[in-house]
Design an enzyme around this catalytic site. Structure first.
Site, mmCIF file in Angstrom:
data_model
loop_
_atom_site.group_PDB
_atom_site.id
_atom_site.type_symbol
_atom_site.label_atom_id
_atom_site.label_comp_id
_atom_site.label_asym_id
_atom_site.label_seq_id
_atom_site.Cartn_x
_atom_site.Cartn_y
_atom_site.Cartn_z
ATOM 1 N N LYS A 39 45.071 43.671 41.011
ATOM 2 C CA LYS A 39 44.298 43.057 41.729
ATOM 3 C C LYS A 39 44.881 42.121 42.488
ATOM 4 O O LYS A 39 44.590 41.511 43.431
ATOM 5 C CB LYS A 39 42.942 42.630 41.042
ATOM 6 C CG LYS A 39 42.191 43.797 40.686
ATOM 7 C CD LYS A 39 40.944 43.526 39.928
ATOM 8 C CE LYS A 39 39.986 42.618 40.712
ATOM 9 N NZ LYS A 39 39.044 42.206 39.962
ATOM 10 N N ASP A 92 36.628 39.883 45.519
ATOM 11 C CA ASP A 92 36.327 40.912 44.569
ATOM 12 C C ASP A 92 35.029 41.648 44.784
ATOM 13 O O ASP A 92 34.315 41.358 45.852
ATOM 14 C CB ASP A 92 36.112 40.399 43.083
ATOM 15 C CG ASP A 92 36.111 41.387 41.852
ATOM 16 O OD1 ASP A 92 36.233 42.392 42.282
ATOM 17 O OD2 ASP A 92 36.309 40.695 40.732
ATOM 18 N N SER A 125 39.242 45.682 43.944
ATOM 19 C CA SER A 125 38.523 46.105 42.831
ATOM 20 C C SER A 125 39.150 46.940 41.828
ATOM 21 O O SER A 125 39.760 47.567 42.115
ATOM 22 C CB SER A 125 36.971 46.552 43.224
ATOM 23 O OG SER A 125 36.302 47.062 42.411
ATOM 24 N N ASP A 167 32.271 43.810 42.596
ATOM 25 C CA ASP A 167 31.212 43.672 41.575
ATOM 26 C C ASP A 167 30.923 42.239 41.264
ATOM 27 O O ASP A 167 31.733 41.533 40.844
ATOM 28 C CB ASP A 167 31.586 44.403 40.392
ATOM 29 C CG ASP A 167 31.667 46.076 40.512
ATOM 30 O OD1 ASP A 167 31.482 46.465 41.691
ATOM 31 O OD2 ASP A 167 31.870 46.582 39.568
#
Length: 262
Positions: free
Chosen positions: A240, A107, A195, A109
Site C-alpha cells: 500500500k 485508504d 486498499s 475502509d
C-alpha cells in the site's frame, strides 16, 4: 583592531510536524490518551486548532521535536487509538512542501467509506464468526496479513456477484468526502485510493468519484460467483505504501509533494 565575534550558542534544529485528526466526535478520553502518548514520545504540542468541516470534528495539532520522527512508526503506534475511537488521522512534516501537495492517496475502509467491507461480505457468506476469528488472530500477530486474507477469501467462496454488487451500491461514505474530492480536483490535485480490500469495491468508488488511481486485491469470479481465490499478488500494508511512490514516479511528482492518509 577587529574585535572577536562573541561566542554563539548552537541551537539544535527544531523539526515541525502537523497531526490532523478527523472524526464525527473527538472524545475527551481519546485526546487524553493521545496527548499522553505524544508526551511520552517527547513530542511537544505547540498549538491545537479546530478546522471547518461541516458535520465532522477536525483538529490540527502542531508538534515540535528536537529529533526527526519516523512517521510510519508513529502512525503504527496510533492505529490502536484509531480503531478504538473510530477516527482518521494524518501526520506530515510542517514545511514548504506541505503547502505544495499535488498527489493525495486515501485508504478506503474507515477513511473514504464508513465501514469495513469485509465485515459486510462475511454476512453475505454466512461466515461472520469464522472471519472475525481470523481477523483477530491476524491482529494478535498469530498469522500474517497475506495468510489471513487468503483464509478469509476462501470463506467467501460461493458468494454471488449480484449480491456483492448490491452491497457495493449501498456503501456508506464518510460525510463530506464528495465535497473533499470536488475541492481537491478543482485545485488540480490527483487523487488515489489504495486498499488491502478488493477491486470490485475500489473500482466502483473510483468511477463514482472520478478518482485518478485505485489499487486493491482482485477476487476471482466464475459463473457469477466468488471462487474463494485471489488473482495476482496480494496487496498488503507494505505494498500500500509502494503504490503511491510508483504513481509519483509515473506522474513525475516528488514524493514530498504527495500525501497519504490512512
Amino acid at each position: 583592531m577587529i574585535s572577536p565575534l562573541p561566542e554563539m550558542t548552537i541551537v539544535s534544529p527544531v523539526h515541525r510536524y502537523i497531526l490532523t485528526l478527523l472524526s464525527q466526535q473527538l472524545r475527551t478520553e481519546f485526546l487524553t490518551k493521545l496527548f499522553r502518548h505524544l508526551r511520552e514520545r517527547q513530542l511537544h504540542i505547540t498549538a491545537v486548532s479546530p478546522l471547518d468541516a461541516e458535520d465532522l470534528q477536525v483538529f490540527e495539532i502542531k508538534i515540535h521535536v528536537d529529533q526527526s520522527i519516523d512517521r510510519q512508526q508513529l502512525m503504527q503506534e496510533l492505529l490502536e487509538l484509531k480503531s478504538e475511537f473510530q477516527l482518521d488521522f494524518s501526520f506530515q512534516s510542517d514545511d514548504l512542501f506541505r503547502r505544495n501537495k499535488r498527489l493525495i492517496f486515501l485508504d478506503a475502509d474507515m477513511t473514504f467509506i464508513q465501514c469495513e467491507m469485509i465485515n459486510d461480505m462475511s454476512r453475505l457468506a454466512g461466515k461472520e464468526t469464522e472471519i472475525a476469528e481470523i481477523t483477530n488472530r491476524a491482529m494478535d500477530g498469530e498469522i500474517n496479513f497475506k495468510e489471513a486474507l487468503r483464509q478469509v477469501v476462501a470463506l467467501l467462496e460461493g458468494v454471488r456477484l449480484s449480491d456483492l454488487e448490491h452491497l457495493i451500491l449501498n456503501i456508506s461514505y464518510t460525510p463530506g468526502v464528495e465535497r473533499l474530492v470536488y475541492i481537491l480536483k478543482t485545485l488540480g490535485y490527483q487523487i488515489g485510493i489504495v486498499s488491502d480490500g478488493f477491486t470490485r469495491i475500489i473500482d466502483h468508488i473510483k468511477q463514482r468519484f472520478d478518482v485518478d488511481y485505485a489499487f486493491a486485491n482482485t477476487l476471482e469470479v466464475k459463473n457469477g460467483e466468488l471462487t474463494g481465490r485471489i488473482l495476482g499478488e496480494i496487496l498488503d500494508g507494505h505494498q500500500k505504501m509502494c503504490y503511491p511512490s510508483g504513481s509519483c514516479s509515473q506522474r513525475k511528482y516528488s514524493s514530498r509533494t504527495s500525501y497519504c492518509s490512512r
